[in-house]
Structures are given as C-alpha cells and as structure tokens.
Design an enzyme around this catalytic site. Structure first.
Site, short mmCIF file in Angstrom:
data_model
loop_
_atom_site.label_atom_id
_atom_site.label_comp_id
_atom_site.label_asym_id
_atom_site.label_seq_id
_atom_site.Cartn_x
_atom_site.Cartn_y
_atom_site.Cartn_z
N ASP A 45 0.85 -1.19 0.00
CA ASP A 45 0.00 0.00 0.00
C ASP A 45 0.89 1.24 0.00
OD1 ASP A 45 -3.22 0.55 0.96
OD2 ASP A 45 -1.80 2.21 1.12
N HIS A 52 -10.06 -5.30 -3.56
CA HIS A 52 -8.74 -5.48 -2.96
C HIS A 52 -8.90 -5.91 -1.52
CE1 HIS A 52 -9.96 -1.23 -2.64
NE2 HIS A 52 -9.32 -1.19 -1.48
N HIS A 75 -6.93 -5.83 2.02
CA HIS A 75 -5.81 -5.27 2.78
C HIS A 75 -5.29 -6.36 3.71
CE1 HIS A 75 -6.82 -0.86 2.13
NE2 HIS A 75 -8.00 -1.39 1.87
P1 AMP Z 1 -9.90 1.39 0.19
O1 AMP Z 1 -10.32 2.56 1.02
O2 AMP Z 1 -10.21 0.08 0.87
O3 AMP Z 1 -10.47 1.47 -1.21
O4 AMP Z 1 -8.33 1.45 0.12
C1 AMP Z 1 -7.62 1.91 -0.99
C2 AMP Z 1 -6.15 1.79 -0.64
O5 AMP Z 1 -5.39 1.97 -1.83
C3 AMP Z 1 -5.64 2.85 0.36
O6 AMP Z 1 -5.09 2.17 1.50
C4 AMP Z 1 -4.58 3.61 -0.44
O7 AMP Z 1 -3.49 4.00 0.36
C5 AMP Z 1 -4.18 2.59 -1.49
N1 AMP Z 1 -3.62 3.14 -2.72
C6 AMP Z 1 -4.11 4.14 -3.49
N2 AMP Z 1 -3.33 4.35 -4.56
C7 AMP Z 1 -2.32 3.45 -4.48
C8 AMP Z 1 -1.19 3.16 -5.29
N3 AMP Z 1 -0.91 3.84 -6.42
N4 AMP Z 1 -0.36 2.15 -4.90
C9 AMP Z 1 -0.61 1.46 -3.76
N5 AMP Z 1 -1.67 1.69 -2.96
C10 AMP Z 1 -2.51 2.67 -3.31
#
Ligand code: AMP
Length: 127
Positions: free
Chosen positions: A35, A110, A112
């Site tokens: 992340d 996704h 986490h």
């Molecule tokens: P969610 O709120 O469950 O949709 O989480 C989205 C996650 O994507 C967040 O923890 C962000 O920090 C992560 N994120 C967004 N853009 C990127 C990226 N380019 N590379 C890695 N993680 C990302």
C-alpha cells in the site's frame, strides 16, 4: 447483482502497467503490492487481475480458478511478509472495504493485509 467496472481506477492502471507498484507477489490471476500509504509495518493489497468492483462481485462472478488463485496468493503473501501464525508470525488482519459505508476508495476489489504490530480491536467504538 449488477456492477459497472470503471477501468480508469488506479488499480486498473497498475494492472495495465501505467502506474508503478511495489510488487510482493504476482500469480496468474492475482497481484499483491505494498500500500502506498501503509497503516502498519505490513500493509499489502491483494487484488485479482480480473475486473471486479468489490468482494461480493468477485465472490459471485469470478471463476473457481480466479478465486482459488486469489486465496492461495493471499496465504503466500502472509508467509512472505512473516505474519502467518502458522509459520510463527504474530498474525494479521484481512480487510476488504465495499461501498459507501465502508469508505471504499478504489473501485477494484482489494484485500488489505495488515500486520507487523498489534492492531487493536477490529472496529473503533467512535461514531
Ligand atoms: P480502500 O479505502 O479500501 O479502497 O483502500 C484503498 C487503498 O489503496 C488505500 O489504502 C490507499 O493507500 C491505497 N492506494 C491508493 N493508490 C495506491 C497506489 N498507487 N499504490 C498502492 N496503494 C494505493
């Protein structure tokens, strides 16, 4: 069930190679990467390569091969990162946000994987 997939979301761009990522594991149907704003020492996102919006979209419509690959890849990520209790690690939390109430930011399914420190209770009591 009806979902419309936005192929301009940031994870779709990562899968197309348009945006870099820190890959932890790549398999036939799954990609796992760190992340960009980690909330714990271990914070990996595991995503299917297929166009699925969230967990129930994936679970309902992905093929058995995609689902099996995703599950095995997730276990392998936990082993690679040293958080698998079965391998002597201190454990991890697997979270998938879907929709408005869960504050899903990226509309590509996704999972986490968080670990590397005590994570507290599952949900804050604050409203
Ligand atoms: P969610 O709120 O469950 O949709 O989480 C989205 C996650 O994507 C967040 O923890 C962000 O920090 C992560 N994120 C967004 N853009 C990127 C990226 N380019 N590379 C890695 N993680 C990302």
């Amino acid at each position: 069930m009806s979902y419309t997939y936005d192929d301009q979301n940031i994870f779709a761009k990562i899968l197309r190679g348009e945006i870099p990522n820190q890959t932890v594991l790549e398999t036939e149907h799954t990609l796992a990467f760190n992340d960009i704003q980690p909330l714990a020492p271990v914070h990996v996102l595991v995503i299917p390569k297929g166009a699925y919006v969230n967990h129930d979209h994936f679970s309902s419509e992905a093929s058995d091969a995609e689902i099996a690959d995703f599950a095995r890849a997730t276990a392998e990520v936990c082993r690679i990162k040293g958080v698998s209790p079965g391998e002597g690690g201190n454990g991890f939390r697997a979270i998938s946000n879907a929709g408005i109430d869960a504050v899903q930011e990226v509309p590509h399914f996704h999972l986490h994987i968080l670990g590397g420190r005590p994570l507290g209770r599952m949900l804050s009591m604050a409203k």
